[in-house]
Design a protein around this motif. Structure first.
Motif, mmCIF file in Angstrom:
data_model
loop_
_atom_site.group_PDB
_atom_site.id
_atom_site.type_symbol
_atom_site.label_atom_id
_atom_site.label_comp_id
_atom_site.label_asym_id
_atom_site.label_seq_id
_atom_site.Cartn_x
_atom_site.Cartn_y
_atom_site.Cartn_z
ATOM 1 N N LYS A 63 42.506 40.411 30.649
ATOM 2 C CA LYS A 63 41.343 41.299 30.700
ATOM 3 C C LYS A 63 41.703 42.634 31.346
ATOM 4 O O LYS A 63 41.242 43.697 30.902
ATOM 5 C CB LYS A 63 40.196 40.624 31.453
ATOM 6 N N ASP A 64 42.522 42.595 32.392
ATOM 7 C CA ASP A 64 42.948 43.838 33.023
ATOM 8 C C ASP A 64 43.830 44.656 32.092
ATOM 9 O O ASP A 64 43.756 45.893 32.069
ATOM 10 C CB ASP A 64 43.684 43.549 34.331
ATOM 11 N N TYR A 65 44.677 43.982 31.326
ATOM 12 C CA TYR A 65 45.506 44.676 30.330
ATOM 13 C C TYR A 65 44.600 45.406 29.327
ATOM 14 O O TYR A 65 44.813 46.583 29.008
ATOM 15 C CB TYR A 65 46.388 43.664 29.601
ATOM 16 N N ILE A 66 43.586 44.698 28.842
ATOM 17 C CA ILE A 66 42.639 45.284 27.893
ATOM 18 C C ILE A 66 41.949 46.498 28.499
ATOM 19 O O ILE A 66 41.809 47.551 27.861
ATOM 20 C CB ILE A 66 41.601 44.222 27.472
ATOM 21 N N CYS A 67 41.510 46.360 29.743
ATOM 22 C CA CYS A 67 40.737 47.430 30.379
ATOM 23 C C CYS A 67 41.590 48.647 30.719
ATOM 24 O O CYS A 67 41.091 49.779 30.701
ATOM 25 C CB CYS A 67 40.036 46.893 31.619
ATOM 26 N N ARG A 68 42.862 48.438 31.013
ATOM 27 C CA ARG A 68 43.756 49.583 31.218
ATOM 28 C C ARG A 68 43.867 50.397 29.930
ATOM 29 O O ARG A 68 43.832 51.633 29.960
ATOM 30 C CB ARG A 68 45.144 49.118 31.668
ATOM 31 N N LEU A 69 44.031 49.700 28.808
ATOM 32 C CA LEU A 69 44.084 50.396 27.524
ATOM 33 C C LEU A 69 42.781 51.145 27.253
ATOM 34 O O LEU A 69 42.786 52.300 26.808
ATOM 35 C CB LEU A 69 44.342 49.401 26.391
ATOM 36 N N ALA A 70 41.667 50.470 27.504
ATOM 37 C CA ALA A 70 40.357 51.081 27.248
ATOM 38 C C ALA A 70 40.140 52.310 28.117
ATOM 39 O O ALA A 70 39.618 53.328 27.652
ATOM 40 C CB ALA A 70 39.256 50.061 27.480
ATOM 41 N N ALA A 71 40.536 52.221 29.383
ATOM 42 C CA ALA A 71 40.328 53.334 30.313
ATOM 43 C C ALA A 71 41.075 54.588 29.866
ATOM 44 O O ALA A 71 40.626 55.718 30.124
ATOM 45 C CB ALA A 71 40.762 52.928 31.721
ATOM 46 N N GLN A 72 42.200 54.406 29.187
ATOM 47 C CA GLN A 72 42.973 55.543 28.703
ATOM 48 C C GLN A 72 42.236 56.319 27.619
ATOM 49 O O GLN A 72 42.578 57.461 27.329
ATOM 50 C CB GLN A 72 44.328 55.063 28.179
ATOM 51 N N GLN A 73 41.220 55.694 27.029
ATOM 52 C CA GLN A 73 40.435 56.348 25.973
ATOM 53 C C GLN A 73 39.270 57.165 26.536
ATOM 54 O O GLN A 73 38.571 57.845 25.785
ATOM 55 C CB GLN A 73 39.886 55.294 25.008
ATOM 56 N N ILE A 74 39.066 57.090 27.840
ATOM 57 C CA ILE A 74 37.929 57.757 28.475
ATOM 58 C C ILE A 74 38.386 59.068 29.103
ATOM 59 O O ILE A 74 39.302 59.084 29.928
ATOM 60 C CB ILE A 74 37.295 56.841 29.546
ATOM 61 N N GLN A 75 37.736 60.158 28.710
ATOM 62 C CA GLN A 75 38.089 61.485 29.191
ATOM 63 C C GLN A 75 37.079 61.986 30.223
ATOM 64 O O GLN A 75 35.917 61.532 30.246
ATOM 65 C CB GLN A 75 38.134 62.472 28.017
ATOM 66 N N GLU A 76 37.518 62.897 31.079
ATOM 67 C CA GLU A 76 36.611 63.532 32.041
ATOM 68 C C GLU A 76 35.418 64.128 31.292
ATOM 69 O O GLU A 76 35.577 64.777 30.259
ATOM 70 C CB GLU A 76 37.340 64.634 32.816
#
Length: 250
Positions: A79-92
């Motif tokens: 789940k943390d692996y998934i969320c790290r990938l997802a977080a990279q898609q979020i911009q300021e």
């Protein structure tokens, strides 16, 4: 530092943040992670905190029939692996939806320092992000104590007032043949409401849920643009989703 002093600081930190990781406490206390784990085990035995896979959580967040905190700890590494990938898609500057799924909750730790707006129906997500750079918008409506989330007609009306750049959602089951499925109409309704108001929808789904059909099939695969999963996902299964136009990240 003595155990009573460490205990006081740990309790204060958990109270303020809702949950905390072992490494963060070790840095704060300037002690080893082994010592922190031993302290947390003792404090959990005494009923002061709730022990999670990688740290601790407030007891009040863990006391519910579906044991939300336990769900977040299941397959935590994936789940943390998934969320790290997802977080990279979020911009300021992004406005994002986050639902009440246990995988989506683990996204919080990776976005705390981003200047973004989060619209959510999840009480644990709100609690986790209160002391962060994130601006939080809690969906209004009827609180579901079992799910620690807000659901219902008013919640859907609240969501309909907003537009988001991205939605990060969980699901109980996904299959190439039947699309998305859920354990209840309540969960399905919230997923549809958030996806309908987002420019792009990301499904955060660990590999154990792939090619599984649950109680209620409620949407085709086309509801989501991107599936974020873990390295344990079988390539031949992911190929089925790609064939239907879904972007896959793993």
């Amino acid at each position: 530092m003595s155990f009573p002093n460490r205990k006081r600081i740990i309790l204060q930190t958990v109270e303020e943040k809702g949950s905390v990781e072992v490494k963060e406490l070790a840095d704060l206390l300037q002690t080893s992670e082994i010592t922190v784990r031993r302290d947390l085990t003792q404090m959990a035995t005494d009923g002061l905190i709730y022990r999670t896979h990688g740290g601790a959580m407030k007891v009040s967040l863990a006391k519910n029939p579906v044991q939300f905190v336990n769900k977040t700890a299941v397959n935590s590494e994936n789940k943390d692996y998934i969320c790290r990938l997802a977080a990279q898609q979020i911009q300021e500057g992004d406005v994002i939806f986050m639902d009440c799924g246990s995988t989506v909750f683990r996204l919080c730790q990776f976005i705390r320092n981003k200047r973004i707006q989060v619209i959510t129906n999840s009480l644990p997500v709100v609690n986790e992000l209160l002391q962060s750079e994130v601006t939080v918008n809690l969906v209004g409506g009827e609180v579901d104590a079992k799910r620690q989330a807000v659901h219902g007609l008013i919640a859907h009306e609240h969501i309909a007032r907003y537009r988001a750049h991205k939605a990060f959602l969980g699901v109980d089951g996904i299959s190439a043949a039947n699309g998305l499925s859920a354990h209840s109409e309540t969960e399905a309704g919230m997923t549809l409401a958030m996806a309908g108001q987002a420019e792009e929808t990301y499904l955060l789904c660990d590999s154990t849920k792939l090619e599984k059909d649950k109680y209620m099939q409620f949407a085709p695969l086309s509801l989501v643009q991107t599936l974020v999963t873990d390295p344990d996902a079988r390539p031949e299964i992911l190929a089925l989703y790609r064939e239907q136009g879904v972007r896959v990240m793993n």
